[in-house]
Design an enzyme around this catalytic site. Structure first.
Site, PDB file in Angstrom:
ATOM      1  CD  GLU A 236      -0.184   0.336   8.115  1.00 47.32           C
ATOM      2  OE1 GLU A 236       0.143   0.708   6.970  1.00 47.32           O
ATOM      3  OE2 GLU A 236      -0.501  -0.845   8.369  1.00 47.32           O
TER       4      GLU A 236
ATOM      5  CE1 TYR B 233      -3.150   0.468   3.559  1.00 45.13           C
ATOM      6  CE2 TYR B 233      -1.525   1.965   4.504  1.00 45.13           C
ATOM      7  CZ  TYR B 233      -1.977   0.679   4.264  1.00 45.13           C
ATOM      8  OH  TYR B 233      -1.285  -0.388   4.747  1.00 45.13           O
TER       9      TYR B 233
ATOM     10  CG  ASP C 150      -1.531  -1.048   0.350  1.00 46.49           C
ATOM     11  OD1 ASP C 150      -2.234  -1.905  -0.234  1.00 46.49           O
ATOM     12  OD2 ASP C 150      -0.560  -1.362   1.067  1.00 46.49           O
TER      13      ASP C 150
END
Length: 344
Positions: free
Chosen positions: A36, A119, A137
């Site tokens: 991520e 996020y 996002d």
């Protein structure tokens, strides 16, 4: 039609069509976290080789925490946004010291770690710990703006917060990770940001208000970005025999802690030659290397590079071209590094 009806077909589509990505092979929090962070501002195709190499060198949080920061930067070299690499390293050290080398299994506790925002915390907590936190996002903002014909400006933090609150009420508690990944996948592969949206194969087409009204490309609403600041830079590569002078950038600011050649604001050649002489540098020859333009998020560097043969070394770090690879450089210096040879 009830706005929740689209969730089941979305997840069914994802389970059938999702891309085979290396960090999806298991729901390991460390792997998901690394992926991520790497995926921020970077395409999946570019991330995959970096991720695979990273996991070979740093397969666990403990090994990462023990690594030298320079090694971490080297593994990150080419991905850009180097503050991400520093935050990853700091976060690993904190997790090893405070949580037995594990990421906390809680959205709120993840938020306090270096480099983990709303996020990323939501992605990790939902995918790995099954916490019902929606991960919002750019992909999710675009999908939901089109699905609901939402005219809020997605460049504003308030819009993201409002959408998260709405999705938190809808996210299925039995499968929150699949829900978040499905929305992200849809935005990355079907409801794409640039080019034509693939509405003809979208699993949510029959629920999408902008598609039904022929207004897909009117959404999302987004104010235009401020123009980038342009900086003219001179790159000076000092060479003594087969060695080159490099220096470390400051610990704060753009490209913090990375290595570079002498990098100055653009002045006349007469001026920078005089400045080098004042530093005790005796110039033998000067050769133009190349010109190169590099775009950062808010700044554009327009660089002119010169190779300068000197009579003797000044104090500092001198390395051969091969040794240079042991030092983490920002990718903006690659065109200049590639032109270096032992012969002047």
């Amino acid at each position: 039609m009830n706005q929740e009806y689209w969730i089941e077909p979305l997840i069914a589509w994802y389970e059938k069509e999702k891309r085979d990505l290396p960090w999806r092979k298991q729901q390991d929090a460390y792997a998901v976290w690394i992926s991520e962070i790497m995926l921020q501002q970077t395409r999946v195709e570019a991330v995959i080789p970096y991720y695979l190499n990273w996991m070979k060198v740093f397969p666990t949080m403990e090994i990462l925490a023990k690594a030298d920061q320079q090694q971490v930067y080297q593994m990150w070299q080419g991905l850009g946004y180097y503050s991400r690499a520093k935050n990853i390293h700091d976060c690993a050290i904190e997790c090893v010291n405070m949580n037995q080398g594990k990421l906390p299994a809680s959205y709120q506790k993840l938020l306090v770690l270096p480099g983990i925002g709303e996020y990323t915390a939501a992605a990790i907590s939902s995918i790995c710990f099954h916490e019902a936190q929606s991960a919002v996002d750019g992909n999710v903002l675009r999908v939901m703006s089109r699905l609901w014909m939402d005219d809020q400006d997605i460049s504003k933090q308030k819009t993201k917060q409002n959408l998260k609150r709405r999705l938190d009420l809808l996210i299925p508690k039995e499968n929150p990770g699949a829900f978040n990944q499905a929305l992200m996948e849809l935005g990355a592969t079907i409801c794409i940001p640039n080019g034509a949206a693939r509405c003809n194969i979208c699993p949510l087409a029959s629920f999408c208000l902008s598609y039904k009204t022929g207004k897909v490309y009117e959404y999302p609403i987004k104010t235009s970005k401020k123009s980038r600041k342009i900086e003219q830079r001179i790159i000076l590569v000092l060479q003594y025999q087969d060695q080159y002078y490099i220096q470390k950038r400051p610990s704060q600011g753009l490209l913090a802690n990375l290595y570079e050649f002498i990098n100055i604001e653009k002045v006349s050649q007469k001026q920078w030659k005089e400045d080098l002489i004042k530093r005790g540098i005796k110039i033998q020859k000067i050769k133009k290397l190349t010109e190169y333009r590099h775009v950062f998020t808010h700044i554009e560097w327009q660089m002119n590079g010169y190779l300068i043969q000197v009579e003797q070394k000044i104090e500092g770090i001198w390395v051969t071209k091969k040794q240079m690879e042991e030092y983490p450089f920002a990718s903006c210096y690659t065109p200049f590094k590639n032109l270096l040879t032992e012969s002047f």
